[in-house]
Design a protein around this motif. Structure first.
Motif, mmCIF file in Angstrom:
data_model
loop_
_atom_site.group_PDB
_atom_site.id
_atom_site.type_symbol
_atom_site.label_atom_id
_atom_site.label_comp_id
_atom_site.label_asym_id
_atom_site.label_seq_id
_atom_site.Cartn_x
_atom_site.Cartn_y
_atom_site.Cartn_z
ATOM 1 N N UNK A 45 42.849 13.847 25.800
ATOM 2 C CA UNK A 45 43.304 12.675 25.041
ATOM 3 C C UNK A 45 44.291 13.007 23.927
ATOM 4 N N UNK A 46 44.398 14.283 23.586
ATOM 5 C CA UNK A 46 45.332 14.697 22.527
ATOM 6 C C UNK A 46 46.694 15.107 23.074
ATOM 7 N N UNK A 47 46.912 14.902 24.362
ATOM 8 C CA UNK A 47 48.193 15.241 24.985
ATOM 9 C C UNK A 47 48.739 14.058 25.777
ATOM 10 N N UNK A 48 49.017 12.945 25.118
ATOM 11 C CA UNK A 48 49.447 11.760 25.868
ATOM 12 C C UNK A 48 50.824 11.882 26.493
ATOM 13 N N UNK A 49 51.706 12.715 25.950
ATOM 14 C CA UNK A 49 53.065 12.835 26.473
ATOM 15 C C UNK A 49 53.303 14.186 27.129
ATOM 16 N N UNK A 50 52.250 14.829 27.592
ATOM 17 C CA UNK A 50 52.403 16.167 28.170
ATOM 18 C C UNK A 50 53.178 16.114 29.487
ATOM 19 N N UNK A 51 54.033 17.071 29.669
ATOM 20 C CA UNK A 51 54.718 17.258 30.941
ATOM 21 C C UNK A 51 54.653 18.736 31.295
ATOM 22 N N UNK A 52 55.285 19.559 30.473
ATOM 23 C CA UNK A 52 55.251 20.994 30.706
ATOM 24 C C UNK A 52 53.888 21.524 30.267
ATOM 25 N N UNK A 53 53.112 22.024 31.188
ATOM 26 C CA UNK A 53 51.792 22.534 30.874
ATOM 27 C C UNK A 53 50.665 21.629 31.323
ATOM 28 N N UNK A 54 51.002 20.492 31.899
ATOM 29 C CA UNK A 54 49.978 19.532 32.331
ATOM 30 C C UNK A 54 49.007 20.144 33.334
ATOM 31 N N UNK A 55 49.528 20.819 34.345
ATOM 32 C CA UNK A 55 48.671 21.380 35.379
ATOM 33 C C UNK A 55 47.748 22.446 34.800
ATOM 34 N N UNK A 56 48.286 23.274 33.920
ATOM 35 C CA UNK A 56 47.495 24.328 33.305
ATOM 36 C C UNK A 56 46.388 23.753 32.427
ATOM 37 N N UNK A 57 46.714 22.779 31.597
ATOM 38 C CA UNK A 57 45.719 22.157 30.720
ATOM 39 C C UNK A 57 44.626 21.473 31.534
ATOM 40 N N UNK A 58 45.012 20.797 32.600
ATOM 41 C CA UNK A 58 44.012 20.123 33.423
ATOM 42 C C UNK A 58 43.146 21.143 34.169
ATOM 43 N N UNK A 59 43.724 22.246 34.584
ATOM 44 C CA UNK A 59 42.960 23.308 35.231
ATOM 45 C C UNK A 59 41.903 23.857 34.283
ATOM 46 N N UNK A 60 42.253 24.068 33.011
ATOM 47 C CA UNK A 60 41.269 24.542 32.028
ATOM 48 C C UNK A 60 40.099 23.580 31.941
#
Length: 82
Positions: A6-21
């Motif tokens: 919820x603290x990354x509403x505009x994420x693009x670069x790094x989205x897959x990595x953050x979601x994998x974590x």
């Protein structure tokens, strides 16, 4: 499933990595094959790119780089790297 951060509403670069974590810490097993089995061809020649839409959503242009910096800091925090 693990929700998006919820603290990354505009994420693009790094989205897959953050979601994998988030999936891994929620108990999912993560596998990495030795060979490429899937690929993403990023071509959107006749439509706006993410970073163009972000700039259009905010009153000041050039906000994309500032958002990327915040994204990197958040991902580093998630990893205990910050």
């Amino acid at each position: 499933l693990a929700p998006y951060d919820p603290y990354l509403p505009w994420i693009f670069m790094g989205e897959e990595l953050a979601h994998t974590f988030r999936l891994w810490t929620a108990g999912f097993d993560i596998y990495s094959p030795n060979l490429d089995v899937l690929r993403h061809a990023y071509r959107r020649e006749n439509t706006h790119k993410f970073w163009e839409n972000v700039d259009r959503a905010f009153a000041t242009g050039g906000i994309h780089n500032a958002l990327v910096n915040l994204t990197v800091q958040r991902i580093q925090h998630l990893l205990g790297w910050a």
